[in-house]
Design an enzyme around this catalytic site. Sequence first.
Site, PDB file in Angstrom:
ATOM      1  N   SER A 147       0.832  -1.199   0.000  1.00  0.00           N
ATOM      2  CA  SER A 147       0.000   0.000   0.000  1.00  0.00           C
ATOM      3  C   SER A 147       0.869   1.253   0.000  1.00  0.00           C
ATOM      4  O   SER A 147       1.677   1.449  -0.883  1.00  0.00           O
ATOM      5  CB  SER A 147      -0.963  -0.036   1.186  1.00  0.00           C
ATOM      6  OG  SER A 147      -1.903   0.998   1.108  1.00  0.00           O
ATOM      7  N   ASP A 306      -3.008   6.201  -3.878  1.00  0.00           N
ATOM      8  CA  ASP A 306      -1.801   5.597  -3.318  1.00  0.00           C
ATOM      9  C   ASP A 306      -1.275   4.535  -4.294  1.00  0.00           C
ATOM     10  O   ASP A 306      -1.912   4.245  -5.309  1.00  0.00           O
ATOM     11  CB  ASP A 306      -2.068   5.046  -1.916  1.00  0.00           C
ATOM     12  CG  ASP A 306      -2.943   3.808  -1.912  1.00  0.00           C
ATOM     13  OD1 ASP A 306      -3.613   3.555  -2.930  1.00  0.00           O
ATOM     14  OD2 ASP A 306      -2.968   3.093  -0.891  1.00  0.00           O
ATOM     15  N   ASP A 308      -1.092   1.316  -4.680  1.00  0.00           N
ATOM     16  CA  ASP A 308      -1.890   0.190  -5.166  1.00  0.00           C
ATOM     17  C   ASP A 308      -3.329   0.590  -5.473  1.00  0.00           C
ATOM     18  O   ASP A 308      -4.174  -0.257  -5.750  1.00  0.00           O
ATOM     19  CB  ASP A 308      -1.838  -0.986  -4.190  1.00  0.00           C
ATOM     20  CG  ASP A 308      -2.565  -0.710  -2.883  1.00  0.00           C
ATOM     21  OD1 ASP A 308      -2.487   0.432  -2.388  1.00  0.00           O
ATOM     22  OD2 ASP A 308      -3.207  -1.638  -2.345  1.00  0.00           O
ATOM     23  N   ASP A 310      -5.945   1.728  -3.877  1.00  0.00           N
ATOM     24  CA  ASP A 310      -7.150   1.445  -3.103  1.00  0.00           C
ATOM     25  C   ASP A 310      -7.544   2.629  -2.217  1.00  0.00           C
ATOM     26  O   ASP A 310      -8.622   2.626  -1.618  1.00  0.00           O
ATOM     27  CB  ASP A 310      -7.010   0.159  -2.286  1.00  0.00           C
ATOM     28  CG  ASP A 310      -5.913   0.210  -1.226  1.00  0.00           C
ATOM     29  OD1 ASP A 310      -5.131   1.195  -1.208  1.00  0.00           O
ATOM     30  OD2 ASP A 310      -5.818  -0.738  -0.423  1.00  0.00           O
TER      31      ASP A 310
END
Length: 576
Positions: A147, A306, A308, A310
């Site tokens: 993340s 961010d 990734d 999500d």
Amino acid sequence: MNNWESVYHKWNTFQNLDPELKKELVSIESNQLALEDAFYKELTFGTGGMRGVLGVGTNRMNIYTVRKAVYGLASYLLKNSVNVKDRGVAIAYDSRYKSREFAIETAKTLGAFGIRAYVFHSIRPTPLLSFAVRYLGTAGGVMITASHNPPEYNGFKVYNEDGGQMIPEEANQIIQEIQDIDNELDIPIIEQPELEEKKLLVWVGDGVDNAYLEKLSLITKLSHDECKQPKDLKIVFTPLHGTASELVPAGLKQLNFDQVSVVEEQMVPDPEFSTVSSPNPEEHQAFTMAIGLGKKVNADILLGTDPDADRLGVAVKTKSGDYTVLTGNQLGALLIDYILSHTNPVLLANDRVIKTIVTSELGKAIAESYGVKTIDTLTGFKYIAAKIRQFDTTGEAFVFGYEESYGYLISSFTRDKDAIQVAVMASEMADYWKKQGMTLLDALESLYKKHGYYRETMSSLTLKGKAGAEKISQIMHTIRDNPLTDIAGLKVEMLEDYLVGKRYINASSTIEKIDLPAENVLKFTLANDSWVCLRPSGTEPKIKCYFGTCGVNESESEATLNQLKDYMNNVMHQII
């Protein structure tokens, strides 16, 4: 010999140790503290998977700890799912160091079980992995990502066949399978060429992306004609060197947002995230370059995902020409209001908003004003996904889910937080308010005037290593064993201890059962619509303290927040 020393010896004498890891092991062989930290425990596999610093050792992310996690996952799936080998497992990865390597290691380990792996040919967002599990009908999914953690981290997130992150009941069975493994260095694998020859490794192309975008086009609240009209909204977008560089612009294009400027320097995947001090849209510094471009093109809003993809951050242009970054709670409240106000009132009776216990109560107040019920879950989007799954049998309808840490979901075709969905909907919402002569900040102020000036904040105390973990445990034990009766002069009216599943209501001395999974969390409800919640992070060496209040004006709410924050910081530092 200490236990960690025996584990170190096992690794150090292993003849076939990965050369890169062997080189690192040699480099720290005279550093007793570094060796102990690398081997004193196994990298924790939690309910969502595992996350840690890259490097050699059982307490690090490397090919052996990944193989061990995959071995546990494969064993669990074969015992608990049907037709696992043919259905396979979907695997995606982000732009971090070792992400592609770990994705292939995952496939190599699954292959030894005869389980097919569907691996994306290049970096993809976390929500697309969640969608792929459902779209491809796989038995599960794996996302290689850490993340928004610093560059030295990577992680391994595990998904069930519904596309949601594993909930405790599922994860605990995987953990049990992992604990039965004697030696992570000897886990069998099949090398990539043989996997491909046996069709146990299938590379996934753009077909899943296109199917996702088709679903994305359906979440709009605009009419068919409105969708086709060019939008008078200027947008700046940055993926912060991550995975959203293609899907967010494509999603915006579908609704004819044709004034989208991108931060070119941050469109490039970069495991160092070299243009930001942290690739986290929760932190305002991540918007520095976007703000510069925004001022240059006179953008109405800025969007930042961010790595990734999500989580989404949104910044809004102020009357002075500067930009204000909305909090996760603020954007969530605005989205709830926009979505519900543009939904057929007849449908609202069965609609449900889902939020976490540390998310603002403003969203609940807004939902109630439309006659929509709000459901609280524990922190973590896996719990929101699990609740959506329950709706399949209860007849309730999911309309929105969110958490304060910039995670949101609008449509359940994915079952994890989805920054792509929200980037498109936030733009649509900003365009709507612009047509009314208002910004998102103006719309937010109107919500405060109607429902109260809700304010929230969070503080965290970072305590690294073995000693840090012990201090975090000490803080939780001390406060649990000696419950606070007032915080910053505000009386504690209710204490919820989620570890034991009990709610203590002080005024009536009543004890109620909390119908949620056990988790090491304490929440204090205070006088004057205030609350404090304390929980150790599941992914970082931190203990987090959340605060919320509601006042008659902004200054009153901010003052109360600061008092609560100072008080709890003092309490924690006194304990350690």
